[in-house]
Write an enzyme that holds these catalytic residues in place. Structure first.
Site, short mmCIF file in Angstrom:
data_model
loop_
_atom_site.label_atom_id
_atom_site.label_comp_id
_atom_site.label_asym_id
_atom_site.label_seq_id
_atom_site.Cartn_x
_atom_site.Cartn_y
_atom_site.Cartn_z
N HIS A 13 0.80 -1.21 0.00
CA HIS A 13 0.00 0.00 0.00
C HIS A 13 0.84 1.27 0.00
CE1 HIS A 13 -2.13 3.24 2.03
NE2 HIS A 13 -3.08 2.90 1.18
N ARG A 21 -12.57 0.24 -9.96
CA ARG A 21 -12.66 -1.14 -9.48
C ARG A 21 -13.56 -1.19 -8.27
NH1 ARG A 21 -7.38 -3.89 -7.26
NH2 ARG A 21 -7.84 -2.58 -5.46
N CYS A 61 -3.18 -3.45 -15.06
CA CYS A 61 -3.26 -2.35 -14.10
C CYS A 61 -2.41 -2.64 -12.86
CB CYS A 61 -4.69 -2.06 -13.73
SG CYS A 61 -5.52 -3.43 -12.94
#
Ligand code: PEP
Ligand code: MG
Length: 766
Positions: free
Chosen positions: A407, A547, A716
């Site tokens: 992240h 998404r 992606c």
């Protein structure tokens, strides 16, 4: 010269003969500790083997000028050397002595009360490496161990295999990196009787979870200890007061099965009978006896010990002991190293390049996020999406854990904030308030303020800026933070290949499941619409694929309602993505509703993709829900699937038949799941490669199939920002590639070049 030495003849200073492990055993025997008997095939025997068989020079030749950073070459050389050793038999006289001593071992009594055992006993053959002139060198765990070996020829083969294991790629790499001369490192093979463990476990003479050094911690299971290390069974836990040997705590865990040795020497799983499953593995006497032995070992070695033990016929044996290396009574010590730039405090992986100097703010838990002020260096174990606001304030970010697709890496790249991940010790080593320079481009943290001249990002090759580059493959951008939409659009990208909704959700402070629990679906729809609209607007009519939320249960605990998230053993492969959204359809409906309303406002460039798909019915059911929201998937809205599980690759044809507009490769998860490599584990980050043939093979197959069904293909995952991946995909005929904002320009040039080359190649073939 004798080729072997009995354990009882070994001492603490026998390292040169029997390596670290061997001398350790010898020393334990002199302390009258219950160690299974055995002998060492000495390091000198190995040395003589190399000389007598004349393979030493051949081995050194293989290693000459080897660039250990060239992984393929390193692997190939390692394989050649190991094959050479395995195919060069141990000379007859050496082999005979090993076999004879092995047979002797079988007829020696362990204790006076033992019956004389049959001659061929089960033994463990372990490697014990040693460096000439360097008694302290530690090669623990690098070489092979063979358990349950029986039969004299088998023992000789295992010894040879131990020797060969001195040349695994990992061992070669370690020696080169630590400047050990290969030929000075020798290896002894320890042949030790196997305890037929009815119970076994580990003992720490300090409490590793609390760092209390007045406690001994014992973990115990039925059968062999391997299952503790593998984490397959929850062991019983016993905490003992080191001084008084009083048992302070007992936690008995249910143990359904254990690993036991059968007559053939194979380990087999056996069920534990019902009456024993929830009973204590060790009785009080055994716990105290173990604690006594542990204390004795620690006193002797003057360091906390990590001990493997086993029980056979109610007798306790010490199988191995070594110093605890991770015990930190206070803090990790700062390294005393410097380079031409300054004093190095930490090293890690470059997640987002750049250099920044500022004061450290350590965040141990999210309640401390407020202490991060604009311009501080945020230092934390690992960032989570709910830290994004603080990350936006930070001038640089340093984490203990994580790799390129964690992240912190994703978000800091998008924000253009220098970030280093996977430093292991940042939160221990750095002090709150101290000035540091985060040289993220190099992956180094320096003490104080450092003037760095050369900067920041690598220039984009030699192609002149401003020149318009046209590509047949669309080049898109990945982005998650609506506030950065204009910046991302300024790259001139042909659209957005991935918007992770989680980031805007975290910004809202409430978990999607909580909106639903509080019947505030409308607020959730509103939040999403605001964020997505900003992005869709910034990109005009270009496609923006968002998404559906993909929220792992461990990452959003600090959002309102996040505390109600389940505790999963492995959230990475747990309840997230489409599997969760179909369990909690109201969340999915709200997300679709937001998109439908944006379409009604005229933003029909917004498409949708489903994360973590493994089954066709997930696509089918999601499409039904989209229809219920008022949009016809594929016809009225781009509706696609992330290909980020090997399952999705295998069922790609059925997914195509079900009908979808596009697929997009989520190479972060696809690589993780294909290679079996946790993408956030910094220890194995060097093995994480999207260019692994297995991953590339899956992608090639998917693209081919999608072409047949006229389904568009895209990427992606983080790998889309890598030139080598972009080139590969162009050759496969991918329709679009998404990169980070800072990589769009470079990838566009890479793609243009690759396309040109393909055309030229085709021309030449005519
Ligand atoms: C991926 O897995 O490649 C991906 C893009 O999704 P995430 O990184 O959010 O798991
Ligand atoms: Mg993913």
């Amino acid at each position: 010269m004798s080729y072997v030495v009995w354990f009882k003849e070994l001492r603490k200073d026998s390292i040169a003969i029997a390596g670290g492990k061997g001398s350790n055993i010898g020393e334990m025997l002199t302390l009258h500790l219950p160690v299974p008997n055995g002998f060492a095939v000495t390091a000198q025997t190995y040395g003589e083997y190399l000389e007598k068989t004349r393979i030493k020079d051949k081995i050194l030749k293989f290693l000459e000028n080897l660039d250990v950073e060239d992984t393929d070459k390193l692997q190939a050389v390692a394989k050649q050397i190991q094959e050479l050793i395995i195919s060069t038999p141990i000379p007859q006289n050496m082999a005979e002595e090993i076999m004879y001593t092995y047979e002797m071992l079988g007829s020696i009594k362990q204790k006076a009360t033992d019956l004389v055992e049959p001659k061929e006993v089960f033994v463990a053959v372990r490697s014990s490496a040693t460096a000439e002139d360097l008694p302290e060198a530690s090669f623990a765990g690098q070489q092979a161990t063979f358990l349950n070996v029986k039969g004299k020829e088998q023992v000789v083969s295992a010894v040879l295999a131990c020797w060969a294991s001195l040349f695994t790629a990992r061992a070669i790499y370690y020696r080169v990196k630590n400047k050990f001369v290969h030929e000075k490192v020798l290896i002894s093979a320890l042949v030790q009787k196997m305890v037929n463990a009815e119970k076994s476990g580990i003992m720490f003479t300090v409490n590793p979870s609390t760092n209390h050094d007045d406690e001994i911690v014992i973990e115990a299971i039925y059968g062999l200890g391997e299952l503790i290390v593998g984490g397959e069974i929850n062991p019983d836990l016993y905490v003992v007061d080191k001084k008084t040997r009083d048992i302070k705590k007992i936690e008995v865990r249910k143990k359904d099965f254990g690993l036991f040795r059968n007559e053939k020497g194979e380990n087999e799983k056996r069920a534990i009978t019902k009456d024993k499953q929830e009973r204590q593995v060790l009785n009080e006497k055994q716990v105290k006896e173990l604690a006594r032995l542990g204390k004795k070992l620690e006193e002797h070695y003057k360091k906390p010990q990590d001990i493997e033990w086993a029980v056979e016929k109610e007798e306790v044996y010490i199988v191995q002991t070594r110093a605890v290396t991770t015990f930190k009574p206070h803090t990790v010590e700062r390294p005393d190293v410097a380079d031409e730039t300054g004093k190095i405090l930490l090293k890690g992986e470059t997640a987002s390049a750049g250099v920044y100097t500022g004061p450290v703010k350590i965040v141990h838990d999210p309640s401390e996020l407020n202490k991060v002020q604009k311009g501080d260096v945020l230092v934390t174990t690992m960032t989570t999406p709910d830290m994004v606001p603080a990350m936006q304030r930070a001038g640089a970010i340093v984490t203990n854990e994580g790799g390129m697709t964690c992240h912190a890496a994703i978000v800091s790249r998008e924000m253009g904030t220098p970030c280093i991940v996977g430093t292991q010790h940042a939160t221990d080593l750095l002090k709150d308030g101290e000035m540091i320079t985060v040289h993220a481009t190099r992956g180094m943290v320096y003490e104080g303020k450092i003037e760095v001249k050369e900067l920041q990002k690598e220039p984009v090759e030699s192609i002149s800026r401003g020149e318009e580059v046209v590509t047949a493959t669309e080049i898109k951008v990945i982005m998650d933070l609506p506030d950065f939409a204009m910046k991302a659009a300024a790259t001139g990208a042909d659209g957005v290949g991935l918007v992770r909704l989680e980031i805007m959700i975290a910004d809202g402070g409430i978990h999607p499941a909580e909106y639903i629990r509080q019947r505030r679906e409308e607020d959730y729809v509103h939040l999403l619409k605001e964020g997505i609209r900003k992005i869709a607007k910034a990109f005009g009519h270009k496609p923006v694929w968002i998404r559906c939320s993909d929220m792992r249960s461990d990452e959003y605990r600090n959002l309102q309602g996040g505390e109600k998230e389940p505790h999963e053993t492995d959230p990475m492969i747990g309840w997230h993505g489409i599997r969760r959204l179909l369990d909690e359809k109201k969340i999915l409906r709200a997300e679709f509703q937001a998109v439908k309303e944006l379409h009604d406002e005229g933003f029909d460039n917004v498409g949708i993709m489903l994360p973590f798909v493994i089954r066709v019915d997930e696509l089918r059911r999601a499409k039904e829900i989209m229809k219920e929201a008022g949009l016809e998937p594929v016809k009225e809205i781009d509706f696609g699937v992330m290909v980020e599980t090997p399952a999705a690759c295998w069922i790609i044809e059925d997914l195509c038949k079900e009908g979808m507009s596009f697929v997009s490769f989520g190479t972060n998860d696809l690589t993780q799941l294909t290679l079996g490599i946790d993408r956030n584990n910094e220890r194995i980050a060097h093995l994480f490669s999207e260019m692994h043939p297995a991953v590339l093979g899956e992608m090639a197959k998917v693209i081919q199939m999608c072409k047949k069904y006229k389904v568009k293909t895209s990427i992606c995952g983080q790998a889309g920002s890598k030139p080598e991946m972009a080139e590969f995909l162009v050759r496969q005929g991918v329709d679009s590639i998404s990169a980070n904002a800072d990589a769009v320009d470079g990838i566009r040039h890479t793609v243009a070049r690759a396309e040109k080359k393909i055309l030229l190649d085709a021309e030449r073939k005519k």
